[in-house]
Design an enzyme around this catalytic site. Structure first.
Site, PDB file in Angstrom:
ATOM      1  N   GLY A  35       0.867  -1.180   0.000  1.00  0.00           N
ATOM      2  CA  GLY A  35       0.000   0.000   0.000  1.00  0.00           C
ATOM      3  C   GLY A  35       0.891   1.213   0.000  1.00  0.00           C
ATOM      4  O   GLY A  35       1.722   1.369  -0.893  1.00  0.00           O
ATOM      5  N   GLU A  36       0.763   2.016   1.005  1.00  0.00           N
ATOM      6  CA  GLU A  36       1.577   3.230   1.107  1.00  0.00           C
ATOM      7  C   GLU A  36       2.090   3.296   2.548  1.00  0.00           C
ATOM      8  O   GLU A  36       1.306   3.435   3.482  1.00  0.00           O
ATOM      9  CB  GLU A  36       0.705   4.430   0.726  1.00  0.00           C
ATOM     10  CG  GLU A  36       1.410   5.753   0.835  1.00  0.00           C
ATOM     11  CD  GLU A  36       2.755   5.760   0.145  1.00  0.00           C
ATOM     12  OE1 GLU A  36       2.827   5.468  -1.055  1.00  0.00           O
ATOM     13  OE2 GLU A  36       3.749   6.049   0.826  1.00  0.00           O
ATOM     14  N   SER A  37       3.396   3.183   2.685  1.00  0.00           N
ATOM     15  CA  SER A  37       3.956   3.066   4.030  1.00  0.00           C
ATOM     16  C   SER A  37       3.683   4.305   4.881  1.00  0.00           C
ATOM     17  O   SER A  37       3.457   4.202   6.088  1.00  0.00           O
ATOM     18  CB  SER A  37       5.454   2.776   3.962  1.00  0.00           C
ATOM     19  OG  SER A  37       6.120   3.771   3.221  1.00  0.00           O
ATOM     20  N   CYS A  67       6.431  -5.181   0.663  1.00  0.00           N
ATOM     21  CA  CYS A  67       6.500  -3.854   0.050  1.00  0.00           C
ATOM     22  C   CYS A  67       6.365  -2.744   1.104  1.00  0.00           C
ATOM     23  O   CYS A  67       7.276  -2.566   1.901  1.00  0.00           O
ATOM     24  CB  CYS A  67       5.442  -3.782  -1.042  1.00  0.00           C
ATOM     25  SG  CYS A  67       5.966  -2.795  -2.426  1.00  0.00           S
ATOM     26  N   ARG A  96      12.608   3.769  -0.430  1.00  0.00           N
ATOM     27  CA  ARG A  96      11.259   3.807  -1.001  1.00  0.00           C
ATOM     28  C   ARG A  96      11.306   4.116  -2.491  1.00  0.00           C
ATOM     29  O   ARG A  96      12.145   4.889  -2.948  1.00  0.00           O
ATOM     30  CB  ARG A  96      10.403   4.865  -0.303  1.00  0.00           C
ATOM     31  CG  ARG A  96      10.019   4.485   1.101  1.00  0.00           C
ATOM     32  CD  ARG A  96       9.164   5.564   1.731  1.00  0.00           C
ATOM     33  NE  ARG A  96       7.922   5.743   1.021  1.00  0.00           N
ATOM     34  CZ  ARG A  96       7.372   6.937   0.758  1.00  0.00           C
ATOM     35  NH1 ARG A  96       7.966   8.036   1.136  1.00  0.00           N
ATOM     36  NH2 ARG A  96       6.228   7.003   0.114  1.00  0.00           N
ATOM     37  N   ILE A 125       5.465  -3.450  -7.396  1.00  0.00           N
ATOM     38  CA  ILE A 125       4.618  -2.266  -7.636  1.00  0.00           C
ATOM     39  C   ILE A 125       5.177  -1.102  -6.816  1.00  0.00           C
ATOM     40  O   ILE A 125       5.120  -1.128  -5.590  1.00  0.00           O
ATOM     41  CB  ILE A 125       3.153  -2.539  -7.221  1.00  0.00           C
ATOM     42  CG1 ILE A 125       2.607  -3.797  -7.919  1.00  0.00           C
ATOM     43  CG2 ILE A 125       2.275  -1.327  -7.535  1.00  0.00           C
ATOM     44  CD1 ILE A 125       1.293  -4.307  -7.344  1.00  0.00           C
ATOM     45  N   ARG A 126       5.739  -0.134  -7.506  1.00  0.00           N
ATOM     46  CA  ARG A 126       6.402   0.998  -6.810  1.00  0.00           C
ATOM     47  C   ARG A 126       7.200   0.467  -5.614  1.00  0.00           C
ATOM     48  O   ARG A 126       7.086   0.943  -4.484  1.00  0.00           O
ATOM     49  CB  ARG A 126       5.379   2.054  -6.370  1.00  0.00           C
ATOM     50  CG  ARG A 126       4.770   2.811  -7.548  1.00  0.00           C
ATOM     51  CD  ARG A 126       3.842   3.922  -7.107  1.00  0.00           C
ATOM     52  NE  ARG A 126       2.737   3.421  -6.305  1.00  0.00           N
ATOM     53  CZ  ARG A 126       2.574   3.649  -5.008  1.00  0.00           C
ATOM     54  NH1 ARG A 126       3.434   4.389  -4.354  1.00  0.00           N
ATOM     55  NH2 ARG A 126       1.560   3.142  -4.362  1.00  0.00           N
ATOM     56  N   HIS A 161       4.951  -8.662  -4.251  1.00  0.00           N
ATOM     57  CA  HIS A 161       3.596  -8.985  -3.758  1.00  0.00           C
ATOM     58  C   HIS A 161       3.219 -10.433  -4.059  1.00  0.00           C
ATOM     59  O   HIS A 161       2.596 -10.699  -5.100  1.00  0.00           O
ATOM     60  CB  HIS A 161       2.585  -8.049  -4.424  1.00  0.00           C
ATOM     61  CG  HIS A 161       2.655  -6.641  -3.936  1.00  0.00           C
ATOM     62  ND1 HIS A 161       1.941  -6.197  -2.853  1.00  0.00           N
ATOM     63  CD2 HIS A 161       3.388  -5.583  -4.368  1.00  0.00           C
ATOM     64  CE1 HIS A 161       2.199  -4.923  -2.639  1.00  0.00           C
ATOM     65  NE2 HIS A 161       3.086  -4.525  -3.539  1.00  0.00           N
ATOM     66  N   GLU A 163       0.865 -12.073  -2.807  1.00  0.00           N
ATOM     67  CA  GLU A 163      -0.599 -12.215  -2.745  1.00  0.00           C
ATOM     68  C   GLU A 163      -1.262 -11.865  -4.075  1.00  0.00           C
ATOM     69  O   GLU A 163      -2.449 -12.088  -4.250  1.00  0.00           O
ATOM     70  CB  GLU A 163      -1.156 -11.350  -1.599  1.00  0.00           C
ATOM     71  CG  GLU A 163      -1.264  -9.856  -1.869  1.00  0.00           C
ATOM     72  CD  GLU A 163       0.073  -9.103  -1.838  1.00  0.00           C
ATOM     73  OE1 GLU A 163       1.139  -9.745  -1.728  1.00  0.00           O
ATOM     74  OE2 GLU A 163       0.043  -7.856  -1.957  1.00  0.00           O
TER      75      GLU A 163
HETATM   76  N1  GLN Z   1       5.865   2.981  -2.557  1.00  0.00           N
HETATM   77  C1  GLN Z   1       5.088   2.499  -1.464  1.00  0.00           C
HETATM   78  C2  GLN Z   1       5.574   3.065  -0.117  1.00  0.00           C
HETATM   79  O1  GLN Z   1       6.478   3.798  -0.032  1.00  0.00           O
HETATM   80  C3  GLN Z   1       5.096   0.981  -1.410  1.00  0.00           C
HETATM   81  C4  GLN Z   1       4.390   0.413  -2.602  1.00  0.00           C
HETATM   82  C5  GLN Z   1       3.734  -0.918  -2.357  1.00  0.00           C
HETATM   83  O2  GLN Z   1       3.487  -1.325  -1.211  1.00  0.00           O
HETATM   84  N2  GLN Z   1       3.423  -1.610  -3.413  1.00  0.00           N
HETATM   85  O3  GLN Z   1       5.011   2.755   0.864  1.00  0.00           O
END
Ligand code: GLN
Length: 187
Positions: A35-37, A67, A96, A125-126, A161, A163
């Site tokens: 997600g987004e940390s 991630c 990140r 993913i990112r 990921h 999952e």
């Molecule tokens: N770029 C996101 C972060 O800094 C991590 C991306 C992800 O969990 N797929 O949290």
């Protein structure tokens, strides 16, 4: 979170979402999803979960982090926000969004050491990069020479990921780690 719950259920675990302190206290092990940390750190504070989570980690609760979850459990975060947590369950330094815009998202076949020879499809993913691995953490998968998965005691941390694939081997491996940790604490 939903995909992890589904993968854990298919791998034979009883899995519940954790949003409250009571839910955190009720589980044997925890998955910290992607997600987004920075958002995850904010929510950990808003729901007063930071301190209880630190205590469960100190008591040896097993984790699977993917991630953004890996970023939260790192010892140090590069390119994080000033209020970003680094809970330190994993002796790694993560950067990140390290793969940059052109390769925002990609897939690659990985060899994950505890899973045997069949390749595992890594969905990135990112994704963060694991820049440094301390003595405590064991690298279990690399991509182009860089660590993308580590294991440290009861903790598994991944840049990708699992999952997002139908391959349950990472979740099954995590459940074995949880069983071993639980047996050890009972003994
Ligand atoms: N770029 C996101 C972060 O800094 C991590 C991306 C992800 O969990 N797929 O949290």
């Amino acid at each position: 979170m939903r995909e992890h719950l589904s993968a854990l259920a298919r791998a034979g675990a009883e899995a519940v979402g954790v949003r409250t302190v009571a839910e955190l206290e009720s589980v044997d092990a925890l998955v910290l999803p992607g997600g987004e940390s920075t958002t995850m750190c904010r929510l950990l504070r808003v729901y007063a979960l930071e301190q209880p989570l630190r205590e469960r980690l100190a008591a040896g609760m097993p984790t699977l982090s993917t991630c953004a979850g890996l970023i939260v459990l790192s010892r140090e975060v590069v390119d994080g926000r000033p209020d970003q947590l680094a809970l330190g369950a994993l002796d790694v330094v993560t950067r990140r969004n390290a793969f940059g815009r052109q390769v925002d998202s990609f897939e690659a076949d990985l060899h994950i050491e505890p899973l045997g020879v069949a390749p595992f499809r890594g969905v990135f993913i990112r994704a963060p990069q694991i820049e440094t691995t301390g003595d405590e953490a064991r690298v279990i998968a690399t991509l182009n020479g860089a660590a993308v998965a580590v294991e440290q005691g009861p903790h598994i941390g991944l840049c990708f990921h699992p999952e997002m694939t139908d391959d349950l081997r990472v979740h099954q491996h995590f459940l074995r780690v949880v069983d071993e940790a639980t047996e050890r604490s009972v003994a």
